[in-house]
Design an enzyme around this catalytic site. Structure first.
Site, mmCIF file in Angstrom:
data_model
loop_
_atom_site.group_PDB
_atom_site.id
_atom_site.type_symbol
_atom_site.label_atom_id
_atom_site.label_comp_id
_atom_site.label_asym_id
_atom_site.label_seq_id
_atom_site.Cartn_x
_atom_site.Cartn_y
_atom_site.Cartn_z
ATOM 1 N N ASP A 183 -59.220 29.231 -27.955
ATOM 2 C CA ASP A 183 -59.013 27.930 -27.317
ATOM 3 C C ASP A 183 -57.846 28.051 -26.338
ATOM 4 O O ASP A 183 -56.747 28.469 -26.717
ATOM 5 C CB ASP A 183 -58.680 26.900 -28.414
ATOM 6 C CG ASP A 183 -59.196 25.513 -28.088
ATOM 7 O OD1 ASP A 183 -59.047 25.087 -26.933
ATOM 8 O OD2 ASP A 183 -59.734 24.854 -28.999
ATOM 9 N N ASP A 284 -59.433 23.557 -23.039
ATOM 10 C CA ASP A 284 -59.082 22.203 -23.443
ATOM 11 C C ASP A 284 -58.879 21.273 -22.242
ATOM 12 O O ASP A 284 -58.196 21.639 -21.280
ATOM 13 C CB ASP A 284 -57.773 22.286 -24.255
ATOM 14 C CG ASP A 284 -57.438 21.004 -24.978
ATOM 15 O OD1 ASP A 284 -58.230 20.600 -25.854
ATOM 16 O OD2 ASP A 284 -56.392 20.407 -24.671
ATOM 17 N N GLU A 345 -63.975 21.909 -21.965
ATOM 18 C CA GLU A 345 -63.962 20.626 -22.660
ATOM 19 C C GLU A 345 -63.647 19.581 -21.604
ATOM 20 O O GLU A 345 -62.570 19.609 -21.007
ATOM 21 C CB GLU A 345 -62.904 20.597 -23.771
ATOM 22 C CG GLU A 345 -63.121 19.423 -24.701
ATOM 23 C CD GLU A 345 -61.890 18.568 -24.960
ATOM 24 O OE1 GLU A 345 -61.956 17.695 -25.830
ATOM 25 O OE2 GLU A 345 -60.866 18.753 -24.286
ATOM 26 N N HIS A 416 -63.751 18.969 -33.927
ATOM 27 C CA HIS A 416 -62.569 18.630 -34.723
ATOM 28 C C HIS A 416 -61.943 17.299 -34.303
ATOM 29 O O HIS A 416 -60.920 16.907 -34.860
ATOM 30 C CB HIS A 416 -61.535 19.742 -34.578
ATOM 31 C CG HIS A 416 -61.065 19.868 -33.156
ATOM 32 N ND1 HIS A 416 -61.914 20.262 -32.139
ATOM 33 C CD2 HIS A 416 -59.878 19.605 -32.588
ATOM 34 C CE1 HIS A 416 -61.248 20.239 -30.999
ATOM 35 N NE2 HIS A 416 -60.011 19.847 -31.241
ATOM 36 N N ASP A 417 -62.506 16.636 -33.305
ATOM 37 C CA ASP A 417 -61.950 15.364 -32.821
ATOM 38 C C ASP A 417 -62.804 14.171 -33.209
ATOM 39 O O ASP A 417 -62.558 13.062 -32.728
ATOM 40 C CB ASP A 417 -61.856 15.376 -31.283
ATOM 41 C CG ASP A 417 -60.806 16.345 -30.757
ATOM 42 O OD1 ASP A 417 -59.839 16.636 -31.498
ATOM 43 O OD2 ASP A 417 -60.946 16.799 -29.612
HETATM 44 O O1 ISL Z 1 -59.410 12.166 -29.288
HETATM 45 C C1 ISL Z 1 -59.406 11.906 -28.118
HETATM 46 C C2 ISL Z 1 -58.487 10.937 -27.474
HETATM 47 O O2 ISL Z 1 -58.786 9.616 -27.825
HETATM 48 C C3 ISL Z 1 -60.256 12.660 -27.277
HETATM 49 O O3 ISL Z 1 -60.406 12.040 -26.069
HETATM 50 C C4 ISL Z 1 -59.577 14.006 -27.129
HETATM 51 O O4 ISL Z 1 -58.202 13.840 -27.075
HETATM 52 C C5 ISL Z 1 -59.998 14.652 -25.876
HETATM 53 O O5 ISL Z 1 -61.353 14.959 -26.042
HETATM 54 C C6 ISL Z 1 -59.195 15.898 -25.650
HETATM 55 O O6 ISL Z 1 -59.211 16.711 -26.781
HETATM 56 C C7 ISL Z 1 -58.596 17.939 -26.721
HETATM 57 O O7 ISL Z 1 -57.285 17.886 -26.224
HETATM 58 C C8 ISL Z 1 -56.325 17.197 -27.020
HETATM 59 C C9 ISL Z 1 -56.370 17.609 -28.487
HETATM 60 O O8 ISL Z 1 -55.616 16.709 -29.243
HETATM 61 C C10 ISL Z 1 -57.769 17.652 -29.017
HETATM 62 O O9 ISL Z 1 -57.791 18.110 -30.342
HETATM 63 C C11 ISL Z 1 -58.545 18.549 -28.100
HETATM 64 O O10 ISL Z 1 -59.861 18.788 -28.557
HETATM 65 C C12 ISL Z 1 -54.991 17.508 -26.434
HETATM 66 O O11 ISL Z 1 -54.834 18.886 -26.306
#
Ligand code: ISL
Ligand code: CA
Length: 635
Positions: A183, A284, A345, A416-417
């Site tokens: 990642d 990310d 992402e 994971h989100d």
């Molecule tokens: O959970 C969200 C915010 O409300 C999602 O929008 C998420 O933050 C977004 O998809 C980005 O996610 C990624 O970057 C973030 C991290 O916290 C997440 O785990 C990651 O997948 C910041 O690095």
């Protein structure tokens, strides 16, 4: 690149960004896009639209035209031919498996999953049959956002193990004919990164220019952008009398990609890891890297509409495509000229812009995640609602219809989100297994590259958390506080957290009936103890979700590069073929009839979703049970 002026509604729709926006609006208000854009409305001048919409939402139309003009790229016809294309790249036929290392397997009893834990589970992953592992962040980090806040991009987080462990993991993955991607979190770094520490020591030096640091007065942030994790996107550093920008947690400082030195650093980091043998990166929030020059205020009307003020100033910034192309060649190209995989992402990116980002002719990225699949119109993650599985299928069917031969979509239901897809669809334990298999069947037989999130192959469900102290995620904790501060009652706030918390996906893998994740105290505890749903139990159960995944992944090689044909899609029923395989699904919780035309197709049943939870009797041959899947091999 020719610039097309944007003056009418038709111009907006002919523009990839505009089309994505209008399609999204149409979807949200539940009409077909042709209801908004048709021969009658195409010529509607935007000036007129602005006068009409301007009253309710001032600045909206101007924000849209700004965005379109800043992004002149289009996929022209020349971009969609396949001539001269060599073999399909490996990732097109691959099945990906996302590991959240902290919660996968703990090898030393400290309660935190680690690299040696993953090494210990490679047999399991090989048995499952996945082709490529994606590891959520494992680089050195203070873990304010569980590794998405990187302190050192060239070091392994102590809790995860050592560089030697990682080398061994890479080697063992490759020895099993699998691949591994990591990642890459480079929209921001941790404030503890040495670059930022240096910036704090010398706010006028080189490293300060790696970030967005702005002078000003401590009571007025430089603009109105908000953080995804609540509050302003700016934090005041009193020692240097500057504001620093963070789109995420206050310790996740946004990097300034307009600075060529930053882009060089990122390319070097990627090269460093490629040299250690990894096969690519998931990147990310990669679509946030190019911010509008001057960091102008977000349009409040846009903020109200999407919930995050400022987002239109960076979610497809002016140099996004350039920076990606540059990174692909300077970072992701190996000495032998081959490319490592780039998976973006990309929150907020629609189908058309997604194609711009991944079309093979354009040499930017290879795959992206389109997040519109995760919530049906009108819903956000924090709402407690039941997700219609038909939306999942129809989303990807619509997506497919828009793709050309040089495009490929990623298919996913979880990460994971997000909460677990089974719980989003149903809370009825009777359908747990069937729903999990339904999602598996769609994900693994539609054309596209499937990503499975750890536990999804076990039919994992959400946790019955009962109090805030069971949660660990910064987003959930901040959002709870924000709701309370905004006047919400505690129950009401808790219900929202419980519906949407990212921690549902982050509890330990259930390896055995007892747990099997750690011999110590896990860093976060799951509450789902239901018998029958651990990996060990499911390996022994021929009707388990796990064995359903194993079966589909193992036969996937026979159809992964074959044609897809949608035979029927009506009501709660759908049928399609992929190569010689015929898939039928029931998207509802009622038994439905199978159409005669499909039943008559000669072939033999090779898999059904019977078993696992509901040990119902064999269904009548003319019916599909609730959420049922039937797979046949055609003669
Ligand atoms: O959970 C969200 C915010 O409300 C999602 O929008 C998420 O933050 C977004 O998809 C980005 O996610 C990624 O970057 C973030 C991290 O916290 C997440 O785990 C990651 O997948 C910041 O690095
Ligand atoms: Ca450990």
């Amino acid at each position: 690149m020719t610039r097309h002026p944007v003056r009418t509604l038709g111009d907006v729709y002919d523009h990839p960004v505009g089309r994505d926006v209008l399609d999204k609006i149409a979807l949200q208000i539940g009409v077909s896009p042709s209801f908004i854009v048709n021969p009658l409305t195409r010529r509607l001048p935007l000036t007129v639209l602005d006068r009409v919409a301007g009253r309710a939402a001032p600045g909206l139309v101007a924000a849209l035209t700004d965005l379109l003009e800043m992004n002149p790229d289009r996929l022209d016809d020349a971009d969609t031919h396949t001539e001269g294309q060599s073999e399909p790249p490996w990732w097109q036929g691959a099945v990906f498996y996302q590991i959240y290392p902290r919660s996968f397997a703990d090898s030393n009893g400290d309660g935190i999953g680690d690299l040696r834990g993953i090494i210990g589970k490679l047999d399991y992953l090989q048995t499952l049959g996945v082709d490529c592992l994606w590891l959520s962040p494992i680089f050195d980090s203070p873990n304010d956002d569980m590794g998405y806040d990187v302190r050192d991009y060239r070091a392994v987080m102590d809790l995860m193990g050592s560089m030697e462990d990682l080398d061994e993991l890479i080697e063992q993955v490759h020895a099993r004919d699998m691949r591994i991607i990591l990642d890459l979190v480079v929209n921001h770094s941790s404030a503890e990164h040495e670059w930022f520490q240096e910036a704090l020591r010398d706010p006028d030096g080189d490293k300060a220019a790696y970030y967005f640091l702005r002078e000003g007065s401590s009571d007025a942030p430089p603009n109105n952008w908000v953080s995804f994790f609540s509050g302003s996107a700016w934090r005041w550093f009193d020692d240097i009398k500057r504001w620093g920008m963070h789109l995420f947690a206050p310790s996740q400082m946004d990097l300034n990609w307009d600075n060529p030195a930053v882009r060089r650093e990122v390319a070097d980091i990627v090269q460093f890891w490629l040299a250690r043998g990894i096969d690519g990166f998931r990147m990310d929030v990669i679509n946030y890297i190019s911010k509008n020059a001057g960091l102008p205020n977000g349009v409040p009307a846009v903020g109200e509409l999407v919930g995050f003020t400022g987002i239109e100033r960076y979610f497809i910034g002016p140099h996004l495509h350039d920076y990606l192309r540059e990174l692909r060649s300077a970072g992701f190209t190996r000495p032998d000229g081959s490319h490592a995989l780039m998976v973006g992402e990309t929150p907020g990116i629609g189908i058309e812009v997604g194609r711009l980002l991944t079309n093979r002719q354009r040499r930017e990225m290879d795959l992206i995640f389109n997040f519109d699949v995760l919530e049906p119109p009108g819903k956000i993650r924090w709402d407690d609602y039941r997700y219609p599985p038909a939306y999942f299928l129809d989303f990807y069917l619509r997506y497919l219809r828009r793709l050309g031969p040089s495009d490929q979509m990623a298919i996913f239901a979880e990460n994971h989100d997000n909460p677990r897809i089974v719980s989003k669809i149903t809370l009825d334990p009777r359908w747990r297994g069937a729903v999990a298999k339904l999602i598996a069947a769609i994900s693994l037989t539609l054309p596209g590259t499937p990503f499975i999130f750890q536990g999804q192959e076990l039919g994992a469900v959400n946790q019955n958390f009962t109090s805030l102290d069971q949660l660990r995620d910064v987003e959930s904790l901040n959002y709870f506080r924000e709701l309370i501060d905004g006047g919400a009652a505690r129950d009401e706030a808790w219900d929202r957290i419980l519906a949407g918390s990212r921690d549902h996906a982050r509890v330990p893998m259930r390896w055995t009936v007892e747990g099997g994740f750690t011999t110590g105290q896990p860093w976060i505890t799951g509450t789902d103890m239901e018998a029958g749903w651990s990996a060990a139990e499911q390996l022994d159960d021929e009707h388990s979700v796990l064995n359903f995944y194993r079966y589909l992944i193992s036969v996937r090689q026979y159809f992964a590069h074959d044609d897809f044909t949608l035979l029927t899609r009506s009501g709660h029923y759908a049928a399609w073929t992929r190569g010689h395989y015929l898939v039928e699904v029931n998207l509802s919780e009622r038994t439905i009839r199978r159409p005669l035309s499909v039943r008559r197709m000669p072939g033999r049943t090779v898999m059904t979703s019977l078993g696992s939870t509901v040990r119902s009797e064999r269904p009548r041959p003319d019916e599909l049970p609730p959420y049922g899947v039937l797979i046949r091999l055609l003669d």
